[in-house]
Design a protein around this motif. Structure first.
Motif, PDB file in Angstrom:
ATOM      1  N   GLY A 186       0.889  -1.157   0.023  1.00  0.00           N
ATOM      2  CA  GLY A 186       0.029  -0.125  -0.013  1.00  0.00           C
ATOM      3  C   GLY A 186       0.901   1.200   0.001  1.00  0.00           C
TER       4      GLY A 186
ATOM      5  N   TYR B 135       1.515   2.057  -3.576  1.00  0.00           N
ATOM      6  CA  TYR B 135       0.311   2.713  -4.084  1.00  0.00           C
ATOM      7  C   TYR B 135       0.049   3.918  -3.822  1.00  0.00           C
ATOM      8  N   ALA B 136       0.247   4.336  -2.619  1.00  0.00           N
ATOM      9  CA  ALA B 136       0.119   5.516  -1.952  1.00  0.00           C
ATOM     10  C   ALA B 136       1.076   6.792  -2.965  1.00  0.00           C
TER      11      ALA B 136
ATOM     12  N   ALA C 141      -3.885   3.668  -8.552  1.00  0.00           N
ATOM     13  CA  ALA C 141      -3.359   5.239  -8.137  1.00  0.00           C
ATOM     14  C   ALA C 141      -5.034   5.599  -7.682  1.00  0.00           C
TER      15      ALA C 141
ATOM     16  N   ALA D 239      -6.928   3.906  -5.021  1.00  0.00           N
ATOM     17  CA  ALA D 239      -6.257   4.426  -3.881  1.00  0.00           C
ATOM     18  C   ALA D 239      -6.893   5.798  -3.570  1.00  0.00           C
TER      19      ALA D 239
ATOM     20  N   THR E 224      -5.410   8.993   1.330  1.00  0.00           N
ATOM     21  CA  THR E 224      -4.517   8.236   0.212  1.00  0.00           C
ATOM     22  C   THR E 224      -3.828   7.442   0.770  1.00  0.00           C
TER      23      THR E 224
ATOM     24  N   GLY F 239      -4.119   3.432  -0.319  1.00  0.00           N
ATOM     25  CA  GLY F 239      -3.214   2.582  -0.882  1.00  0.00           C
ATOM     26  C   GLY F 239      -3.124   1.546   0.055  1.00  0.00           C
TER      27      GLY F 239
END
Lengths: 232, 290
Positions: free
Chosen positions: B14, B17-18, B226, B229, B241, B245
Motif C-alpha cells: 500500500g 500505491y500511495a 492510483a 487508492a 490516500t 493505498g
C-alpha cells in the motif's frame, strides 16, 4: 501628475459594450469615489484597471506607465490591488491564511499582519476560524485586510457596503479613513452615496457605461447628483 | 500467522500505491485535471533510471538524484507548454490530451527500449529482510518504500498546510480568479504543481522498478491502482490516500493468498464496495486540495 489615469476606456463582454470612453484620474494619496446605479459599469471599470478584463495598454496608466491589459497578478506586483465585490473569501482557508495569501506578492510597506489586526481587532480574535464562519461585515473586513497585506499603492474597493448593516458600514468607513491616512490611493465603488461623499476628495458618477458627472463632493448638489445618477 | 503476514505485506504494498496516488490527487486537487498519463510517466521515470544505471553506473537509489529533478522539469514544461493552453476549455480537453500523451509515452518507450521487461537492481536490498519474531519477516525494501511514502506525504502535508506555496495551491483551488487578484500567477503555480506531482511519481516509478519487472505497457495498471487508492481514501485527504493505498494493497495480497489469480480482482471488488457504500471515500474532508 495623476498617479492613476484612465483615458477613454472602453470595455466589452463579448459583443456587449459595458464602458464607453470612460476617463478618470486619481492623484497620489487621493480617495476617489465611483458611484452609479446597478449596471452603470462601476465594477467593470475597476476590473479593467485591476487587469481582469482585456483593455488597450494606453487606456490605463499608472504613474505614467501604460499598464492596461497587463495580467492581474502582475499588476499586484506593481501595487494595484482589488478587493472584489462579494468579498470572495477563500473558503478552505482560515482567517489568518486568507490574510497571508494577500501577502503572496507583497511589496514593502506599512501593512503587516499585526497592523491589519490592529485595524480590525475582530479578525485577530477569529484568526484560526475558517473564513466562511465570519459574518458578512467580518468577511468584508477580512477582504479589505487581505488586500492591504499586499501593501497596495492603489487600492480598488468594490461595493464595500453591499448587504451590510449601517453600523458595520460606519465602522468600515472609519477603517477606510485610516487606510487613506497611510497615503494609499484609493478608488471606492459603492451604492451608499452619503458615506462615500464624506470620505472622497473626488467623485465620478457613471451611468450606462459613461461618466455622467465628476467633481469635488462639496461642489456637487443633491439635485445634480440625482440627475447624474438616475438620468432624470 | 500466515494471515498476519499477508496483511502486513499488503500494508507495505500500500505504501507503493500511495506514492502513485499522491501525485494524481495533488494535480486533481489544485487544477481539477485528471492526468491519464500519470502511470505511463511513472514508467518513463523507471526507464530513465535504467538508462542512468546502465550508462553512468549509478545504483538504483542513486539514480533518483537524476530522475526526480528530470521528471520535475518535464512536468513543469508539460504544464507550461501544453496543458496550460487547455485552461478554461472544460474538463474534456485535458483528458483527451493526457490520454494522447499516455499513448505517445508508451510507444516511445516501446520504440527505444523494445517490449522486453526490465528491472532495476538496487544491489541486494530487494531480497534482504528483517525478522519480527515467530515466522514473521518483512522485506527491507517494502519497509523503505512505506517509510518514503509516509515521509513524502508528511512533507506534502507540511507544504500545503504551512507554506506560502501551499496556501496559494489551496486559494487557487478555491477561487482561481480571486487568487489572481492576490498576485498568484495560476499558470506558473500549475507548472509547479505538475513538477511536484511528477517528482513524486518518479520516486514511485523507480521503486516499482526495484520491486518488480516492468515493460513499456505497465503504466495504465499503475494509473488504475492510483485512482482506486485515491477514491478509497477519499479525495482531498492526503492521509486518506495512504490508507486507500493500504486498503487496496491488503485486498490484493489477501485475494492472492486465497487464490493466486484473485489478487487484482479482489482489489477491484473492494474498490467497488467502497464506491457503493461510501462513495465519498473513507476519509473525505471538506478541504479540497490533496
Amino acid at each position: 501628475m495623476s498617479f492613476l489615469r484612465v483615458r477613454r476606456l472602453s470595455a466589452f463582454y463579448g459583443s456587449f459594450q459595458a464602458l464607453f470612453d470612460v476617463s478618470l484620474e486619481a492623484s497620489e494619496g487621493e480617495t476617489v469615489a465611483v458611484i452609479g446605479a446597478n449596471g452603470a459599469g462601476k465594477t467593470t471599470c475597476l476590473r479593467a484597471i485591476a487587469g481582469v478584463l482585456p483593455v488597450p495598454a494606453a487606456a490605463v496608466c499608472l504613474a505614467g506607465d501604460p499598464v492596461g491589459g497587463r495580467p492581474a497578478h502582475e499588476l499586484v506586483g506593481r501595487g494595484v490591488v482589488m478587493v472584489p465585490e462579494g468579498r470572495r473569501i477563500f473558503p478552505s482557508l482560515t482567517v489568518e491564511e486568507n490574510l497571508l495569501v494577500g501577502a503572496y506578492r507583497s511589496r514593502p510597506g506599512p501593512w503587516t499582519l499585526a497592523r491589519v489586526y490592529d485595524l480590525f481587532p475582530i479578525l485577530a480574535a477569529r484568526r484560526r476560524q475558517p473564513g466562511p464562519n465570519l459574518s458578512g461585515g467580518e468577511q468584508q473586513m477580512l477582504a479589505i485586510g487581505r488586500g492591504l497585506m499586499a501593501n497596495p499603492r492603489l487600492l480598488l474597493l468594490d461595493e464595500i457596503s453591499l448587504g451590510l448593516a449601517p453600523l458595520i458600514v460606519r465602522d468600515l468607513y472609519r477603517a477606510l479613513r485610516t487606510i487613506a491616512g497611510e497615503g494609499t490611493t484609493t478608488l471606492v465603488v459603492d451604492q451608499d452615496v452619503s458615506q462615500i461623499m464624506e470620505l472622497a476628495q473626488r467623485v465620478y458618477c457613471l451611468r450606462k457605461g459613461a461618466v455622467s458627472l465628476e467633481g469635488r463632493p462639496a461642489e456637487l448638489t443633491r439635485a445634480r447628483l440625482a440627475a447624474a445618477y438616475f438620468g432624470v | 500467522m500466515p494471515w498476519v503476514d499477508t496483511v502486513l505485506q499488503g500494508l507495505l504494498l500500500g505504501g507503493l500505491y500511495a506514492l502513485f496516488a499522491t501525485g494524481l490527487s495533488l494535480i486533481f486537487g489544485v487544477m481539477r485535471i485528471v492526468n491519464l498519463a500519470h502511470g505511463d510517466l511513472s514508467i518513463l521515470a523507471a526507464f530513465l533510471a535504467v538508462v542512468a544505471v546502465e550508462t553512468l553506473g549509478l545504483g538504483a537509489f542513486a539514480a533518483l538524484v537524476l530522475v526526480v529533478p528530470l521528471m520535475a522539469a518535464l512536468g513543469y514544461g508539460l504544464q507550461m507548454l501544453v496543458l496550460n493552453r487547455l485552461l478554461g476549455r472544460g474538463i474534456l480537453p485535458p483528458i483527451l490530451v493526457t490520454f494522447g500523451l499516455s499513448i505517445i509515452v508508451q510507444n516511445t518507450l516501446l520504440e527505444i527500449f523494445s517490449a522486453d521487461s526490465r528491472r532495476l537492481d538496487p544491489g541486494g536490498i530487494e531480497t534482504a529482510s528483517v525478522s519480527l519474531g515467530g515466522q514473521l519477516a518483512v522485506g527491507w525494501f517494502p519497509l523503505i518504500t512505506l517509510a518514503v511514502a509516509v515521509a513524502i506525504l508528511a512533507g506534502l502535508q507540511l507544504l500545503i498546510g504551512r507554506l506560502s506555496l501551499g496556501r496559494a495551491f489551496r486559494a487557487t483551488s478555491d477561487d482561481q480568479e480571486t487568487a489572481e487578484l492576490m498576485g498568484i500567477d495560476n499558470r506558473r503555480l500549475y507548472g509547479l504543481a505538475m513538477a511536484l506531482s511528477l517528482a513524486i511519481v518518479a520516486v514511485a516509478g523507480v521503486f516499482l522498478g526495484i520491486r518488480t519487472t516492468f515493460t513499456f505497457a505497465s503504466g495504465p495498471d499503475r494509473l488504475l491502482f492510483a485512482f482506486e487508492a485515491v477514491i478509497i481514501g477519499g479525495l482531498g485527504s492526503l492521509w486518506g490516500t495512504l490508507v486507500g493505498g493500504a486498503v487496496l494493497g491488503i485486498a490484493q495480497t489477501v485475494g492472492a493468498r486465497v487464490s493466486p489469480g484473485w489478487g487484482i480482482l479482489t482489489g477491484h471488488l473492494v474498490f467497488l464496495a467502497v464506491l457503493l457504500l461510501r462513495p465519498q471515500g473513507l476519509f473525505a474532508k471538506a478541504r479540497r486540495v490533496a
